[in-house]
Design an enzyme around this catalytic site. Structure first.
Site, PDB file in Angstrom:
ATOM      1  N   SER A  94      -2.344   0.518  -4.625  1.00 28.26           N
ATOM      2  CA  SER A  94      -2.892   1.749  -4.045  1.00 28.26           C
ATOM      3  C   SER A  94      -4.242   2.103  -4.643  1.00 28.26           C
ATOM      4  CB  SER A  94      -1.926   2.914  -4.285  1.00 28.26           C
ATOM      5  OG  SER A  94      -2.505   4.126  -3.825  1.00 28.26           O
ATOM      6  N   ALA A  95      -5.101   2.692  -3.830  1.00 24.83           N
ATOM      7  CA  ALA A  95      -6.397   3.184  -4.281  1.00 24.83           C
ATOM      8  C   ALA A  95      -6.310   4.592  -4.860  1.00 24.83           C
ATOM      9  CB  ALA A  95      -7.374   3.175  -3.105  1.00 24.83           C
ATOM     10  N   GLU A 109      -0.334  -3.189   4.564  1.00 17.96           N
ATOM     11  CA  GLU A 109      -1.436  -2.211   4.623  1.00 17.96           C
ATOM     12  C   GLU A 109      -1.519  -1.509   5.980  1.00 17.96           C
ATOM     13  OE1 GLU A 109      -3.968  -0.692   3.396  1.00 17.96           O
ATOM     14  OE2 GLU A 109      -4.047  -1.450   1.357  1.00 17.96           O
ATOM     15  N   ASP A 110      -2.068  -0.307   5.971  1.00 18.28           N
ATOM     16  CA  ASP A 110      -2.362   0.392   7.234  1.00 18.28           C
ATOM     17  C   ASP A 110      -3.868   0.559   7.446  1.00 18.28           C
ATOM     18  OD1 ASP A 110      -2.674   2.277   5.149  1.00 18.28           O
ATOM     19  OD2 ASP A 110      -2.545   3.906   6.606  1.00 18.28           O
ATOM     20  N   LYS A 121     -10.656  -1.206  -2.687  1.00 19.09           N
ATOM     21  CA  LYS A 121     -10.598  -1.898  -1.403  1.00 19.09           C
ATOM     22  C   LYS A 121     -11.893  -1.597  -0.638  1.00 19.09           C
ATOM     23  CE  LYS A 121      -5.674  -0.852  -1.466  1.00 19.09           C
ATOM     24  NZ  LYS A 121      -4.554  -0.069  -0.889  1.00 19.09           N
ATOM     25  N   THR A 166       1.220  10.036   3.678  1.00 19.24           N
ATOM     26  CA  THR A 166       0.160  10.762   2.984  1.00 19.24           C
ATOM     27  C   THR A 166      -1.228  10.427   3.517  1.00 19.24           C
ATOM     28  OG1 THR A 166       0.606   9.107   1.293  1.00 19.24           O
ATOM     29  CG2 THR A 166       1.213  11.384   0.782  1.00 19.24           C
ATOM     30  N   ASP A 191       0.864  -1.175   0.000  1.00 20.71           N
ATOM     31  CA  ASP A 191       0.000   0.000   0.000  1.00 20.71           C
ATOM     32  C   ASP A 191       0.907   1.234   0.000  1.00 20.71           C
ATOM     33  OD1 ASP A 191      -2.318   1.652   0.400  1.00 20.71           O
ATOM     34  OD2 ASP A 191      -1.808   1.738   2.534  1.00 20.71           O
ATOM     35  N   LEU A 192       0.386   2.347  -0.445  1.00 14.45           N
ATOM     36  CA  LEU A 192       1.195   3.582  -0.482  1.00 14.45           C
ATOM     37  C   LEU A 192       0.931   4.488   0.728  1.00 14.45           C
ATOM     38  CD1 LEU A 192       3.086   5.576  -2.050  1.00 14.45           C
ATOM     39  CD2 LEU A 192       0.998   6.553  -3.000  1.00 14.45           C
ATOM     40  N   ASP A 193      -0.304   4.984   0.771  1.00 10.73           N
ATOM     41  CA  ASP A 193      -0.645   6.031   1.745  1.00 10.73           C
ATOM     42  C   ASP A 193      -0.663   5.450   3.162  1.00 10.73           C
ATOM     43  OD1 ASP A 193      -1.130   8.083  -0.228  1.00 10.73           O
ATOM     44  OD2 ASP A 193      -2.970   7.023  -0.737  1.00 10.73           O
ATOM     45  N   LYS A 243      -9.706   5.294   5.382  1.00 12.84           N
ATOM     46  CA  LYS A 243      -8.379   4.829   4.944  1.00 12.84           C
ATOM     47  C   LYS A 243      -8.516   3.704   3.919  1.00 12.84           C
ATOM     48  CE  LYS A 243      -5.556   6.124   8.926  1.00 12.84           C
ATOM     49  NZ  LYS A 243      -4.756   5.617  10.069  1.00 12.84           N
TER      50      LYS A 243
END
Ligand code: BG6
Ligand code: MG
Ligand code: MG
Length: 220
Positions: free
Chosen positions: A115-116, A170-171, A146, A16, A8-10, A44
């Site tokens: 990423s979304a 993932e967060d 997601k 971010t 995941d990115l953010d 999120k």
């Protein structure tokens, strides 16, 4: 060893997730539907339009907005977000992440982004991390965001790796659900109250130690 890591990115590669919250909070205040951090946990990992819908649902005024009104609000949120990410640079990579990417490379483990966000490719570029990635899934690559598994299954398919040989990181609760329903090993970063469904949970990205993840993956 697993054959692929899907990140995941953010909130995982860079913080971010906080900027998304601040931008939504500004917009939500302006339309009279204040949101707090607790509610933000439900945003999120959720794509832009679905996030806006969740905020609008909180409002009690009742009037249903047209698609073009929603588009205007979503675009305004993105403008606030773009201001916040303008000055992102490699110093904003979260602790432990670049070492983990390097270990993946050393072990010839494939790397994808799941990423979304529509802004994901631009953020990876600003962080100077694009070169690590064999494949990038952003909002444009999936129909169902997601918690649907499509983000992660799309990445695995593009890499040519079976889901059960993938680790997803993932967060977000929605992201962990996405990884789990894709049939992958889920690693989560954050609070057990939101992320108890993960196969392996750590408190912060500094604890994303390659050898520890591999040990837990091996015991699955
Ligand atoms: C996800 C974030 O990665 O991307 C969400 O966790 C965000 O908070 C979503 O809403 C969509 O991002 P963007 O950049 O396309 O608005
Ligand atoms: Mg995230
Ligand atoms: Mg994301």
């Amino acid at each position: 060893y697993p054959k692929a890591f899907i990140y995941d990115l953010d909130g995982i590669i860079t913080d971010t997730a906080e900027f998304h919250f601040l931008a939504w909070q500004k917009l939500a205040d302006e339309i009279g539907i204040p949101i707090d951090r607790k509610f933000n946990e439900q945003l999120k990992g959720i794509n832009r339009m679905d996030s806006l819908d969740r905020i609008l649902k909180l409002g009690t005024s009742g009037r249903v907005l047209s698609d073009s009104e929603k588009m205007t609000l979503a675009t305004r949120k993105n403008e606030y977000y773009l201001e916040l990410i303008e000055s992102i640079n490699p110093s904003h990579i979260l602790p432990g992440i670049e070492l983990l990417l390097q270990k993946n490379k050393q072990q010839h483990i494939k790397i994808a982004l799941g990423s979304a966000s529509n802004n994901a490719p631009a953020i990876l570029d600003k962080l100077q991390l694009t070169g690590y990635f064999d494949y990038i899934v952003d909002a444009s690559k999936v129909k169902k965001g997601k918690p649907d598994p499509e983000t992660f299954t799309t990445a695995a398919a593009a890499l040519g790796v079976a889901p059960d040989e993938c680790v997803g990181i993932e967060d977000a609760a929605a992201g962990v659900e996405s990884i789990n329903s894709a049939g992958m090993f889920s690693v989560a970063v954050g609070d057990v109250h939101h992320l108890a469904a993960a196969d392996y949970l750590v408190e912060d990205t500094a604890q994303l130690i390659f050898e520890d993840i591999i040990a837990h993956y091996g015991k699955r």
